[in-house]
Structure formats: structure tokens, C-alpha cells
Design an enzyme around this catalytic site. Structure first.
Site, PDB file in Angstrom:
ATOM      1  N   LYS A  44       5.928  -5.276  -6.630  1.00  0.00           N
ATOM      2  CA  LYS A  44       7.219  -5.686  -7.188  1.00  0.00           C
ATOM      3  C   LYS A  44       7.422  -7.198  -7.056  1.00  0.00           C
ATOM      4  O   LYS A  44       7.026  -7.800  -6.052  1.00  0.00           O
ATOM      5  CB  LYS A  44       8.318  -4.920  -6.435  1.00  0.00           C
ATOM      6  CG  LYS A  44       9.726  -5.107  -6.987  1.00  0.00           C
ATOM      7  CD  LYS A  44      10.688  -4.203  -6.219  1.00  0.00           C
ATOM      8  CE  LYS A  44      12.124  -4.410  -6.675  1.00  0.00           C
ATOM      9  NZ  LYS A  44      13.050  -3.491  -5.992  1.00  0.00           N
ATOM     10  N   SER A 119      15.940  -1.002  -8.932  1.00  0.00           N
ATOM     11  CA  SER A 119      15.451  -2.287  -9.388  1.00  0.00           C
ATOM     12  C   SER A 119      13.912  -2.371  -9.461  1.00  0.00           C
ATOM     13  O   SER A 119      13.382  -3.349  -9.976  1.00  0.00           O
ATOM     14  CB  SER A 119      15.975  -3.387  -8.464  1.00  0.00           C
ATOM     15  OG  SER A 119      15.454  -3.238  -7.151  1.00  0.00           O
ATOM     16  N   SER A 143      16.620   1.765  -5.299  1.00  0.00           N
ATOM     17  CA  SER A 143      15.734   0.959  -6.143  1.00  0.00           C
ATOM     18  C   SER A 143      14.296   1.459  -6.256  1.00  0.00           C
ATOM     19  O   SER A 143      13.556   1.024  -7.127  1.00  0.00           O
ATOM     20  CB  SER A 143      15.731  -0.494  -5.667  1.00  0.00           C
ATOM     21  OG  SER A 143      16.945  -1.108  -6.008  1.00  0.00           O
TER      22      SER A 143
END
Length: 224
Positions: A44, A119, A143
Site C-alpha cells: 500500500k 483505504s 481499510s
């Protein structure tokens, strides 16, 4: 190659990690093969990788090239994994969608009219699209869990402080709740293997704040 095809379709990869070929050649020469030997892993955006930015989807971080790998990336490499791409997130990461003004909107590979969630949306989209088999996301309030759900994947938010958060871009505004890094994949076995690999002596050595408890095989129910 598959990651490139997937991101051309759904815009989930923001950067390809240079040096991963060299890392693979180095691994081949080592006698000790780690638990994740040869597995390409997606990472990420906000998790620091040496020589790359951790944008958080915000323009103000674009000039800040990171000087070292975060602890989790160092541990993954020590276990033989090959971090190969960084994936998109929503601006500031406090959002259940996945778009920002730098890299644009990530789409859900299962349905381009839908969001991949957030996210860790770039991770969800890349893995669901077949461009990665294992990724590292992060989760404060859903997330990892939301994009896993939106994209039909498995994801795990570990217990607070179980995995080192060290040298991720520091988001001071979300520290009221412990944010955790965790794995995302297509099946539970992959999550378990990743956790087992991460909870190793190298992790405990690099970050003494992490309780030195190895992965407990007894706790995990066996697949039938």
C-alpha cells in the site's frame, strides 16, 4: 506483466518498485529460503519503500523520497518475498473509496461502475484483478476489511502492535485508534502464511516494541 494489465484496466498501481529483479537474484544465491521465498508482494502507498515516495494521496508528500524500507518491508524481504509494486489509496486514507488528485480513481475489477473500497483499495483491486497474490494493506476503521469485502477477498486486521508500524508515513491525526498493517489475499491460508512469516525474530529485532510472540499454529482452525 499481469499487474500492468490490471492497472491499465482499473488504475490501482501507482509505482513499480525498482530493484526487485536484483533482490530476486540475491535471494537465489542464499542457502536459507524464507517462508515467502520468491513471492511477489504488493504494498500500500503509505508503507515506506527505499527510493520511493509515500504520498498518502497528498501533493505535499510528493517530493519526499524515503531513505529506507519500513520494518515490514525489511521483514518481507528477509523472508524471501519480493515487494514489486505500490498501490493506490484515497487522499489522506480516511475514506472508503479509492481516489486522489495525484493518481486518480481506482475501479473495482469485478464491476467498473463500483468502488473497490478503501483505504487499501488499490490492493483490493490489484489482487482481485489477478495482478498480485498477496498484498499488505492497513486498517484503522475498516481499510483492509472493506476493500476485501468489496473485492471478494480475504483480509486480516491484526491486533494492535502485533506487527511493526514503524516508518510508515506518520498520520498523526488517526492515532486515537491503533492502525494496523495486515495481509490481503484470495484465501485464508495465504493470510496465515504471511502472518507466520512476519512474526519472526527479524521483526522482533528490528522493532523491540512488538511483543515477541510467534504465530500460534494451535489457534488457527485447520482447513478441512
Amino acid at each position: 506483466g499481469e499487474a500492468l494489465e490490471v492497472t491499465q484496466e482499473v488504475n490501482c498501481v501507482i509505482d513499480f518498485i525498482h530493484g526487485c529483479e536484483d533482490h530476486l537474484q540475491k535471494l537465489k544465491k542464499q542457502k536459507e529460503k524464507g517462508l515467502l521465498y520468491g513471492i511477489p508482494i504488493s504494498i500500500k502507498d503509505h508503507i515506506n519503500c527505499k527510493g520511493h515516495i509515500s504520498s498518502g494521496g497528498m501533493v505535499k508528500f510528493l517530493g519526499q523520497v524515503q531513505e529506507e524500507d519500513s520494518v515490514i518491508v525489511q521483514v518481507l524481504k528477509s523472508q524471501g518475498a519480493i515487494p514489486f509494486v505500490k498501490t493506490n489509496i484515497p487522499q489522506t486514507m480516511i475514506n472508503y473509496d479509492c481516489s486522489n488528485l495525484i493518481f486518480g480513481q481506482t475501479l473495482n475489477p469485478l464491476n467498473h461502475q463500483k468502488s473497490p473500497g478503501g483505504s487499501s483499495g488499490g490492493e483490493g483491486a490489484l489482487i482481485a484483478g489477478g495482478g498480485s497474490i498477496l498484498g499488505i494493506g492497513s486498517d484503522v476503521a475498516g481499510s483492509i476489511r472493506l476493500p476485501s469485502s468489496f473485492c471478494g477477498l480475504c483480509g486480516l486486521k491484526p491486533t494492535g502492535s502485533r506487527i511493526s508500524p514503524s516508518t510508515c508515513t506518520d498520520w498523526a491525526f488517526v492515532l486515537a485508534v491503533t492502525g494496523m498493517l495486515g495481509p490481503m489475499a484470495r484465501d485464508v491460508d495465504s493470510l496465515a502464511l504471511c502472518m507466520k512469516a512476519l512474526l519472526c525474530q527479524e521483526m522482533f529485532r528490528l522493532d523491540p516494541t512488538v511483543p515477541p510472540l510467534p504465530f500460534d499454529e494451535e489457534v488457527r482452525p485447520r482447513s478441512q
